[in-house]
Design an enzyme around this catalytic site. Sequence first.
Site, PDB file in Angstrom:
ATOM      1  N   ASP A  54     -11.005  -7.357  33.505  1.00  0.00           N
ATOM      2  CA  ASP A  54      -9.987  -8.415  32.964  1.00  0.00           C
ATOM      3  C   ASP A  54      -8.381  -7.991  33.792  1.00  0.00           C
ATOM      4  O   ASP A  54      -8.535  -6.648  34.240  1.00  0.00           O
ATOM      5  CB  ASP A  54      -9.529  -8.548  31.589  1.00  0.00           C
ATOM      6  CG  ASP A  54      -8.717  -9.839  30.902  1.00  0.00           C
ATOM      7  OD1 ASP A  54      -9.047 -10.652  31.609  1.00  0.00           O
ATOM      8  OD2 ASP A  54      -8.196  -9.588  30.160  1.00  0.00           O
ATOM      9  N   GLU A  88      -5.488  -9.400  38.494  1.00  0.00           N
ATOM     10  CA  GLU A  88      -5.026 -10.115  39.404  1.00  0.00           C
ATOM     11  C   GLU A  88      -4.299  -9.471  40.395  1.00  0.00           C
ATOM     12  O   GLU A  88      -4.133  -9.811  41.737  1.00  0.00           O
ATOM     13  CB  GLU A  88      -4.082 -11.187  38.911  1.00  0.00           C
ATOM     14  CG  GLU A  88      -4.945 -12.081  38.140  1.00  0.00           C
ATOM     15  CD  GLU A  88      -5.419 -11.769  36.699  1.00  0.00           C
ATOM     16  OE1 GLU A  88      -4.819 -10.818  36.259  1.00  0.00           O
ATOM     17  OE2 GLU A  88      -6.391 -12.310  36.383  1.00  0.00           O
ATOM     18  N   ASP A 117      -7.368 -18.027  30.145  1.00  0.00           N
ATOM     19  CA  ASP A 117      -6.706 -18.497  28.989  1.00  0.00           C
ATOM     20  C   ASP A 117      -6.146 -20.034  28.879  1.00  0.00           C
ATOM     21  O   ASP A 117      -5.121 -20.283  28.998  1.00  0.00           O
ATOM     22  CB  ASP A 117      -5.540 -17.319  29.050  1.00  0.00           C
ATOM     23  CG  ASP A 117      -5.769 -16.093  28.864  1.00  0.00           C
ATOM     24  OD1 ASP A 117      -7.059 -15.893  28.818  1.00  0.00           O
ATOM     25  OD2 ASP A 117      -4.936 -15.254  28.964  1.00  0.00           O
TER      26      ASP A 117
HETATM   27  C1  GLC Z   1      -6.414 -11.888  28.692  1.00  0.00           C
HETATM   28  C2  GLC Z   1      -7.710 -12.416  28.756  1.00  0.00           C
HETATM   29  C3  GLC Z   1      -8.487 -12.799  27.535  1.00  0.00           C
HETATM   30  C4  GLC Z   1      -8.499 -11.567  26.492  1.00  0.00           C
HETATM   31  C5  GLC Z   1      -7.145 -10.949  26.345  1.00  0.00           C
HETATM   32  C6  GLC Z   1      -7.187  -9.554  25.847  1.00  0.00           C
HETATM   33  O1  GLC Z   1      -5.551 -12.677  27.989  1.00  0.00           O
HETATM   34  O2  GLC Z   1      -7.827 -13.501  29.657  1.00  0.00           O
HETATM   35  O3  GLC Z   1      -9.730 -13.370  27.519  1.00  0.00           O
HETATM   36  O4  GLC Z   1      -9.059 -11.736  25.150  1.00  0.00           O
HETATM   37  O5  GLC Z   1      -6.481 -10.756  27.709  1.00  0.00           O
HETATM   38  O6  GLC Z   1      -7.918  -8.690  26.324  1.00  0.00           O
END
Ligand code: GLC
Length: 820
Positions: free
Chosen positions: A437, A440, A513
Site C-alpha cells: 500500500d 504512489e 479508498d
Molecule cells: C490506505 C489504504 C487502505 C488501508 C489504509 C490503512 O488508505 O488504501 O486500504 O486500509 O491505508 O493501511
Amino acid sequence: MRIPERFRLSSEPVTKAVRGLRLVGVRNAARTVLYPLRLARMNQRFGGPQGPGIRASAGEIVAVEAMPDGLLLHLEHGIASIQAITPHILRVRIVAAESMPPYFSYATLPEAAQPTPFSWTEKEEGILFETTAARLWLTRPRFGLAWADESGQWLSPGTAELAWEPSGGRLHQRFPEDVWWYGLGERAYHLALERRTYTLSTRDPEGYHPGDDPLYINIPFLLGVHQGRAFGLLWDRMSDGAITLREDGGVEYRILGDEIRLDILFGPEPAQVLARYADLTGHASLPPLWTLGYHQSRWSYEDEATVREIAREFRERRIPCDAIHFDIDYMDGFRCFTWDRKAFPDLPGLIADLHAAGFKAVGMIDPGIKVDMDYDVCADGVKEDVFCKLPDGSLFHGPVWPGECYFPDFTSPRVRTWWGTWYKRMVDAGFDGFWNDMNEPTIFGGKTFPPRTQHELEGQGAAHWQVHSAYGMQMVRATLSGLNRWRPHQRNWVFTRSAYAGTQRYASSWTADNFSTWEDLRITPAMLMNLGLSGLAFTGSDIGGFHGAPTPELYARWLTAAVFHPFFRTHTAKGTPWQEPWRYGDEVEAICRDYIGLRYRLLPAIYTLFWQYATSGMPMMRPLFFEDPTDDVFLAIDDQWLFGDHLLVAPALEEGMRRREIVLPAGTWYDFWTDARIEGKAVIERETPLDRVPLFVRGGAVLPMGPVRQFVEDNPLAPLELHIYPGTGVSWLYEDDGEGLDYRDGGYRLTRFEMTCDGSELHIRRTISGDWHPPERPITIIFHRDIAEHVFLDDIPHFVLNNQVQINEDTWQILKATIV
Ligand code: GLC
C-alpha cells in the site's frame, strides 16, 4: 461521439459530506479550464524546467537514416525514431536531443520486439513507413505523424502540434471526431472516457469520488475504437503529464522531460489490441486459486481475539471465505516486517489455526521504513545503503503511518533483493499473500518524494520526477521476487495500490479508498473495466465502500455485484462500523451467503477466465462493445458487463431500483435463474429485488460449476457440474492444482467443448489437453433445455433424469442429445 446521458457524469457540482470526512466539489468543465493552472503547479512541484529547456516546435525533418528495425530522423529541434516492434506495433520516440538516448522501459518487455519486415518510401509530402499491418506517414514540411491500419482506414490523420516547452514535450495528435476512448488505467469516470483532461501521475487522493483525478494508478494507455476498429496508444513515460481528450477527437499529450514516446498498437479487434498490449507489456501469471475466493478485511482487525472471532463467525454462519487481511495495526508501531507482540502474542500460531480452518492470511507491507535505529529493518537499510537520498547525499525522510520514514529505492536491483529478504520472516510467520500500500509513493500531507530525490534506475541514475509513476510497480516487483525466493514452488500473490503500465506481471490491484455511496458503486464496474482495458484486470473494489458506512441495501447490492468482479473483498476504514456480511440483518446476511456461495459455485468458470487473461490478455470483466464495437449503445454501456465469454451481468446499482433495463447483444441468451430463452439483440426488463442480480448465459455455452464450498480447498471430491445451454459455441474449462507451478510445464488440464445445435440435435465435441489429472470426482451434466430421455456419450446411451446425467468416468468425447 455523444455519450448518452445515462453514461455521463453529472456536469452539476457534486457536493457531498460523507461522515464529515471531507467536501468534494466536482465540475468537469471547471477541471478543463483549471488544467493549465494545474500543469503550471505541477511544473513548479518538479522544480521548474526539467525538460529540454527550449520552447520550439520539433520543426522539419533534416535527415533520415535507415536502421535495422526502422528509421532515425534528425529534426530541426531534436531527433525521432520509428521502429517496427512487430507488424502490429510501431514505436515512435521523439527526443529533444541531438542523438537518440538508449531505450529503457519498465513497461515493455525486450522480447516483445520481433524482427519485422518494413519498407519506407520518401515522397514530397513525407515518408511512408509500412509493415504488413500498419502505415505511418512522417509528414513534411513540419514533422508530424499520421497513421492508418491495414484496411487503409486512417486512425490518426495527422499531428496538429509537436513542440517542446522548457519543461517537456507536447504532442497534439488528430483523431476522428467519433472515436471512442477507453483505458488510461484507474479513472473514476464512466467506461467511455469523457472529453476532458486526465492527469498522468500516481497520487493518493486519501479518498475519492466519481470525477476525482488522478488516483493511485497511472497506466498511460488508451484504447481507441473508431467505426468498429480498435487501436491502442501507449505513452510510456513515468514522469507526470496529462492527456486531454478533445471534443474534436484529438488527443493532446503533455509530459515532463525531453522524450515523447508512443507505441501504436493496431487491432482491429479490441481483443487483438489487448493481446498485443499483453505481449508488449507482459502477461499476468495465474494467481493461486484461493485468491479468487471471498476475502474479508478491515482497517484493522486489531488483535488476535478479533481475528479469531471473525474467522469463527464465517465458519459458523456458513458464509464462505478464503482470506482474512491484516491491515497496518498488526505491526509493531507500523514498523514493516514486525508485529505487535501484545495484540498478537503468537502470530504464527494464529495463522496456523486460520490455515487449519481453511483461511489464508494476507499481510500489509508499506514502503515507508520507520526512522529508528533500534529497528532492525531501518538499521540494516541504513547500513546497506538502500534508502533514497536527496541530491546532497542525505537520506530523504518523510512522515507516513509510523512517523518519519526512509524509503527504499526500488529502482535498484540490489535494493529489490534486500527488500525481498525481509519477507522471509513474514513467510515463516505463515502469511500467504501480501498487500503493498501507500506506494504512489505517498507522504502525508498530500505529498510525494521531492522531485530531485535520487534513484539508481538500474544503474543509469534518475531523479524522482523522472520515474515517479513506476515506484509502486518496482516495489511489487521486489516483493514478488523476494517471495519467489522463499517459496519457489508456489504461486506467490501480491496486490498493490499503485501501478504503472506492465504491473500486471507482478501484482493485482484494487480501487482503494472509495466511499460508501451509490455513486461510488455505480462507477465501480467502469473503473474495473478500464483497468482491464489497460492490462491490469485482476482488480476489485472495497465492497460496501471504504470511507463511510453502507446501508444494508448498498452493502447487499455491492457484494452481489462484486461476485462478478475479479477480486472479491470487503474492506473498510478505521472508525467505521463493522462491515462483515452478517452486520446488516438476517435478510442481507442470507443474500450475502447465497451470492458468496454462487461465487464459489462458479469458480471453475472464473478460474478459466484467469487462465484466458494470463494467456491472451483478455480481461475477465469485458465491456459489451467486445460483442459489437460498431454499436454506440454497446460502446457506452457500463452498468452491465460480460464476465468472460459466456456470462452477462446486469446488477441494480441504484438505490431503490427494483426493476431495470438490460441490453442483450445478438445471439441466444438464457436467463440464469429461470432458463427462459431470449433472442438478442434486445432490450429487456428484469425485476431486481434485493436478492437478484440479473444474469444471462450465452446459448452454446458449457458453464462449469461446482458445489458451494466454504473455501476453495473444501470438498475437492464434490461433483463437477457441466451446465449445457444449447446453441452453437466454444467453451473452455481450465484446471490445475491451483497453487503450484507445474502448470507451466503442462501440469494442467484444458478441456474444450465445441457445441452445435442443429434444430433439435445437440452435439458436443470434447477435447482435452495437458498432463494434469483432476481428483476422481463424479460429473453431472445439466441441460438447461428439456431433452429426450437418453443422451449418448460416445454412442453409449445414458439415462436422463430431470435433464441431468450423472457420470463417473471423465472420458467421453462426443455427446449427442435431442431437444424436445
Ligand atoms: C490506505 C489504504 C487502505 C488501508 C489504509 C490503512 O488508505 O488504501 O486500504 O486500509 O491505508 O493501511
